[in-house]
Design a protein around this motif. Structure first.
Motif, PDB file in Angstrom:
ATOM      1  N   LEU A 227      -8.227 -12.360   3.695  1.00 59.62           N
ATOM      2  CA  LEU A 227      -7.413 -11.183   3.390  1.00 59.62           C
ATOM      3  C   LEU A 227      -6.675 -10.752   4.646  1.00 59.62           C
ATOM      4  CD1 LEU A 227     -10.173  -9.450   1.315  1.00 59.62           C
ATOM      5  CD2 LEU A 227      -7.951 -10.086   0.405  1.00 59.62           C
ATOM      6  N   ASN A 228      -5.345 -10.793   4.583  1.00 58.56           N
ATOM      7  CA  ASN A 228      -4.494 -10.392   5.694  1.00 58.56           C
ATOM      8  C   ASN A 228      -4.096  -8.931   5.545  1.00 58.56           C
ATOM      9  OD1 ASN A 228      -4.376 -13.023   6.924  1.00 58.56           O
ATOM     10  ND2 ASN A 228      -2.966 -13.613   5.282  1.00 58.56           N
ATOM     11  N   ALA A 229      -4.184  -8.200   6.629  1.00 56.53           N
ATOM     12  CA  ALA A 229      -3.812  -6.785   6.591  1.00 56.53           C
ATOM     13  C   ALA A 229      -2.366  -6.601   6.140  1.00 56.53           C
ATOM     14  CB  ALA A 229      -4.027  -6.155   7.959  1.00 56.53           C
ATOM     15  N   SER A 230      -1.480  -7.480   6.584  1.00 54.51           N
ATOM     16  CA  SER A 230      -0.061  -7.350   6.232  1.00 54.51           C
ATOM     17  C   SER A 230       0.153  -7.469   4.723  1.00 54.51           C
ATOM     18  CB  SER A 230       0.764  -8.412   6.966  1.00 54.51           C
ATOM     19  OG  SER A 230       0.313  -9.717   6.618  1.00 54.51           O
ATOM     20  N   ASP A 231      -0.639  -8.303   4.054  1.00 51.67           N
ATOM     21  CA  ASP A 231      -0.527  -8.430   2.598  1.00 51.67           C
ATOM     22  C   ASP A 231      -1.062  -7.186   1.894  1.00 51.67           C
ATOM     23  OD1 ASP A 231       0.561 -10.994   2.777  1.00 51.67           O
ATOM     24  OD2 ASP A 231      -1.422 -11.947   2.761  1.00 51.67           O
ATOM     25  N   LEU A 232      -2.195  -6.683   2.386  1.00 47.14           N
ATOM     26  CA  LEU A 232      -2.803  -5.518   1.744  1.00 47.14           C
ATOM     27  C   LEU A 232      -1.980  -4.253   1.969  1.00 47.14           C
ATOM     28  CD1 LEU A 232      -6.607  -6.090   2.479  1.00 47.14           C
ATOM     29  CD2 LEU A 232      -5.364  -6.523   0.362  1.00 47.14           C
ATOM     30  N   GLN A 233      -1.189  -4.219   3.018  1.00 51.60           N
ATOM     31  CA  GLN A 233      -0.304  -3.073   3.231  1.00 51.60           C
ATOM     32  C   GLN A 233       0.795  -3.016   2.179  1.00 51.60           C
ATOM     33  OE1 GLN A 233       0.719  -3.926   7.328  1.00 51.60           O
ATOM     34  NE2 GLN A 233      -0.627  -2.298   8.107  1.00 51.60           N
ATOM     35  N   LYS A 234       1.106  -4.171   1.584  1.00 51.93           N
ATOM     36  CA  LYS A 234       2.137  -4.226   0.541  1.00 51.93           C
ATOM     37  C   LYS A 234       1.555  -3.954  -0.836  1.00 51.93           C
ATOM     38  CE  LYS A 234       4.549  -7.795   3.182  1.00 51.93           C
ATOM     39  NZ  LYS A 234       4.872  -9.253   3.257  1.00 51.93           N
ATOM     40  N   ASN A 297      -6.538  -9.064  10.981  1.00 53.80           N
ATOM     41  CA  ASN A 297      -5.637  -7.981  11.370  1.00 53.80           C
ATOM     42  C   ASN A 297      -4.351  -8.574  11.949  1.00 53.80           C
ATOM     43  OD1 ASN A 297      -4.347  -5.710  12.243  1.00 53.80           O
ATOM     44  ND2 ASN A 297      -5.728  -5.312  13.969  1.00 53.80           N
ATOM     45  N   ASP A 298      -3.370  -8.734  11.071  1.00 54.21           N
ATOM     46  CA  ASP A 298      -2.059  -9.223  11.491  1.00 54.21           C
ATOM     47  C   ASP A 298      -1.011  -8.125  11.311  1.00 54.21           C
ATOM     48  OD1 ASP A 298      -1.964  -9.151   8.754  1.00 54.21           O
ATOM     49  OD2 ASP A 298      -1.046 -11.136   8.516  1.00 54.21           O
ATOM     50  N   SER A 299      -1.468  -6.880  11.401  1.00 45.14           N
ATOM     51  CA  SER A 299      -0.605  -5.733  11.104  1.00 45.14           C
ATOM     52  C   SER A 299       0.275  -5.316  12.273  1.00 45.14           C
ATOM     53  CB  SER A 299      -1.471  -4.533  10.717  1.00 45.14           C
ATOM     54  OG  SER A 299      -2.261  -4.111  11.830  1.00 45.14           O
ATOM     55  N   GLY A 300      -0.050  -5.789  13.491  1.00 48.18           N
ATOM     56  CA  GLY A 300       0.644  -5.314  14.679  1.00 48.18           C
ATOM     57  C   GLY A 300      -0.021  -4.085  15.282  1.00 48.18           C
ATOM     58  N   LYS A 301      -1.004  -3.508  14.584  1.00 44.64           N
ATOM     59  CA  LYS A 301      -1.763  -2.360  15.091  1.00 44.64           C
ATOM     60  C   LYS A 301      -2.989  -2.859  15.855  1.00 44.64           C
ATOM     61  CE  LYS A 301      -0.481   0.610  11.178  1.00 44.64           C
ATOM     62  NZ  LYS A 301      -1.016   1.453  10.080  1.00 44.64           N
ATOM     63  N   SER A 302      -3.507  -2.010  16.722  1.00 42.92           N
ATOM     64  CA  SER A 302      -4.669  -2.406  17.514  1.00 42.92           C
ATOM     65  C   SER A 302      -5.900  -2.615  16.637  1.00 42.92           C
ATOM     66  CB  SER A 302      -4.970  -1.358  18.592  1.00 42.92           C
ATOM     67  OG  SER A 302      -5.218  -0.091  17.987  1.00 42.92           O
ATOM     68  N   SER A 303      -5.995  -1.882  15.531  1.00 43.65           N
ATOM     69  CA  SER A 303      -7.090  -2.071  14.580  1.00 43.65           C
ATOM     70  C   SER A 303      -6.687  -1.524  13.219  1.00 43.65           C
ATOM     71  CB  SER A 303      -8.373  -1.386  15.063  1.00 43.65           C
ATOM     72  OG  SER A 303      -8.213   0.009  15.079  1.00 43.65           O
ATOM     73  N   LYS A 351     -16.649   2.791  -3.048  1.00 41.02           N
ATOM     74  CA  LYS A 351     -16.258   2.107  -1.811  1.00 41.02           C
ATOM     75  C   LYS A 351     -17.544   1.645  -1.145  1.00 41.02           C
ATOM     76  CE  LYS A 351     -14.533   4.331   1.792  1.00 41.02           C
ATOM     77  NZ  LYS A 351     -13.563   5.015   2.690  1.00 41.02           N
ATOM     78  N   CYS A 352     -17.854   0.371  -1.314  1.00 44.00           N
ATOM     79  CA  CYS A 352     -19.148  -0.147  -0.864  1.00 44.00           C
ATOM     80  C   CYS A 352     -19.107  -0.763   0.523  1.00 44.00           C
ATOM     81  CB  CYS A 352     -19.688  -1.161  -1.877  1.00 44.00           C
ATOM     82  SG  CYS A 352     -18.553  -2.492  -2.300  1.00 44.00           S
ATOM     83  N   ILE A 353     -17.908  -1.164   0.977  1.00 42.85           N
ATOM     84  CA  ILE A 353     -17.769  -1.780   2.304  1.00 42.85           C
ATOM     85  C   ILE A 353     -16.511  -1.248   2.966  1.00 42.85           C
ATOM     86  CG2 ILE A 353     -17.282  -3.953   3.521  1.00 42.85           C
ATOM     87  CD1 ILE A 353     -19.071  -5.352   1.438  1.00 42.85           C
ATOM     88  N   SER A 354     -16.622  -0.900   4.237  1.00 42.74           N
ATOM     89  CA  SER A 354     -15.476  -0.480   5.040  1.00 42.74           C
ATOM     90  C   SER A 354     -15.662  -1.073   6.435  1.00 42.74           C
ATOM     91  CB  SER A 354     -15.390   1.045   5.096  1.00 42.74           C
ATOM     92  OG  SER A 354     -14.200   1.460   5.722  1.00 42.74           O
ATOM     93  N   LYS A 355     -14.703  -1.880   6.857  1.00 41.71           N
ATOM     94  CA  LYS A 355     -14.862  -2.629   8.109  1.00 41.71           C
ATOM     95  C   LYS A 355     -13.602  -2.500   8.966  1.00 41.71           C
ATOM     96  CE  LYS A 355     -16.906  -5.729  10.834  1.00 41.71           C
ATOM     97  NZ  LYS A 355     -18.223  -5.498  11.474  1.00 41.71           N
ATOM     98  N   THR A 356     -13.760  -1.955  10.176  1.00 36.96           N
ATOM     99  CA  THR A 356     -12.641  -1.867  11.111  1.00 36.96           C
ATOM    100  C   THR A 356     -12.548  -3.152  11.917  1.00 36.96           C
ATOM    101  OG1 THR A 356     -12.861   0.533  11.258  1.00 36.96           O
ATOM    102  CG2 THR A 356     -11.664  -0.562  13.029  1.00 36.96           C
ATOM    103  N   VAL A 357     -11.335  -3.722  11.979  1.00 38.40           N
ATOM    104  CA  VAL A 357     -11.135  -5.048  12.570  1.00 38.40           C
ATOM    105  C   VAL A 357     -10.008  -4.983  13.598  1.00 38.40           C
ATOM    106  CG1 VAL A 357     -10.517  -7.456  12.089  1.00 38.40           C
ATOM    107  CG2 VAL A 357     -11.917  -6.162  10.451  1.00 38.40           C
ATOM    108  N   THR A 358     -10.257  -5.520  14.785  1.00 38.17           N
ATOM    109  CA  THR A 358      -9.209  -5.602  15.809  1.00 38.17           C
ATOM    110  C   THR A 358      -8.437  -6.918  15.697  1.00 38.17           C
ATOM    111  OG1 THR A 358     -10.849  -6.454  17.377  1.00 38.17           O
ATOM    112  CG2 THR A 358     -10.401  -4.079  17.410  1.00 38.17           C
TER     113      THR A 358
END
Length: 384
Positions: A227-234, A297-303, A351-358
């Protein structure tokens, strides 16, 4: 590596709508069909004409022959439920038992690998929620028992006395045998009155979506889902579970449209209940789904924070969803939007899982649908 599972409380419970912009994820499950899944749910309501005692009705609830290997048993029953012919527990004993019989000419070795079971009695799991959720939690937390040797034509029993209470009894057991074994499920007054000649109570159309028999396989292991962050942002991504009409699904590399396992009935022997059959499987109770997930995390953000929601798509009011990762197991009781249970508002998603990723991480979680639930669930993946 393992995820931390969030509690099914507070802001982790919410109501979600299936959006037209949601994107279905492709998934391939590996299913080891050499492993038998012994399913024991018919007849769901235990009656006083179902005893295995030779002096009573000489009946059994299920009987399945399994080969050498690792297998799993799921059982779910109601007893002493107030019906005129309900199996009583107030004046006489009612026992539930699983017999492992050795039909071989040499000694058979049996080993219980995992076990979780219980009733909703006040001194046991205390509630139907507890039976549906805590028994699966106990299963994941359990350790193997000592190996048992069973002589030729001998038996080993797993049994429990069902005490005076109008209740639910359910469980999940994984076990290993080194030779062919005959698994028979009974209710009885005395196991010493069981002589091995009992006949299986046949499945009839009038008994609804209750089955006793087996399926081939009991654990779906997904290929790693990236799962890519850039895809989920869309747009959100999702997986449909416990249902028919699934797109982008493969099982052992073969295209499929349903993850519901076909059930081969104990009686009538060999009759197959498939997902396309009227009166189909309720929803793979006790089946383990394992998901390795790679968050990128391919969003361009630090996390960024990736979120996984467990959601029910049904309008039924008793949905018990269990999530496990490593040594952490939690469960949620989900209901349709707006339904109130006593004084508590219920929600359709957890919401069973929440994971911060750099950068990226790959971790695994498992999902099980507890007893007394219905089909049509989904996992929804988002990023924030």
């Amino acid at each position: 590596m393992a995820f931390t599972i969030l509690s099914a409380s507070g802001s982790n419970l919410t109501d979600l709508t299936n959006l037209s912009t949601d994107v279905s994820l492709p998934v391939n499950y590996s299913l080891d069909t050499s492993k038998k899944f012994v399913i024991c749910n018919h007849p769901e309501a235990l009656k006083n004409d179902m005893y295995g005692d030779k002096g009573e009705n000489n009946k059994c609830l299920n009987q399945v022959t399994v080969p050498a290997g690792t297998h799993q048993i799921f059982f779910s029953y109601q007893y002493n439920n107030g019906a005129g012919s309900a199996a009583p527990t107030s004046q006489q004993k009612l026992n539930f038992g699983i017999q492992i019989f050795n039909p071989n000419s040499a000694e058979l070795h049996f080993k219980q690998l995992k076990l979780g079971h219980g009733t909703n009695r006040f001194d046991d799991k205390k509630s139907w929620d507890g039976v549906a959720g805590e028994t699966i939690k106990d299963y994941f937390n359990s350790s193997p028992a000592s190996e048992v040797s069973i002589a030729k034509n001998g038996s080993y029993w797993f049994d429990k006395e069902l005490l005076d209470y109008s209740g639910l009894y359910s469980g999940l057991m994984e076990f290993q045998v080194d030779k062919q074994a005959i698994i028979t499920v009974y209710i009885y007054k005395s196991k010493w009155n069981i002589d091995g000649t009992a006949t299986v109570i046949p499945k009839t159309d009038g008994n609804g979506k209750q089955y006793s028999g087996y399926s081939n396989g009991y654990k779906y292991v997904a290929d790693t889902i990236t799962l890519n962050a850039s895809d989920l942002q869309k747009a959100r991504r999702y997986l449909k579970l416990n249902t028919t009409g699934i797109s982008n699904l493969k099982i052992n590399r073969a295209a499929a449209t349903s993850d519901l396992l076909p059930i081969y009935l104990a009686a009538p022997a060999g009759k197959c209940i498939s997902p396309s059959t009227s009166g189909q499987n309720l929803g793979n109770w006790g089946i383990i789904y394992e998901f390795p997930v790679r968050f990128v995390n391919d969003s361009g953000k630090s996390s960024v924070t990736f979120n996984i929601y467990m959601k029910t798509d049904t309008n039924d009011t008793a949905e018990y969803c269990v999530i496990n990762s490593g040594f952490d197991t939690k469960y949620a009781h989900l209901k349709q939007n707006g339904i109130t249970d006593d004084v508590q508002k219920m929600y359709n998603a957890w919401k069973c899982i929440s994971k911060t990723v750099t950068t990226s991480t790959t971790e695994t979680f498992r999902y099980v649908l507890g007893t007394n639930s219905c089909a049509n669930k989904r996992l929804i993946f988002t990023v924030s």
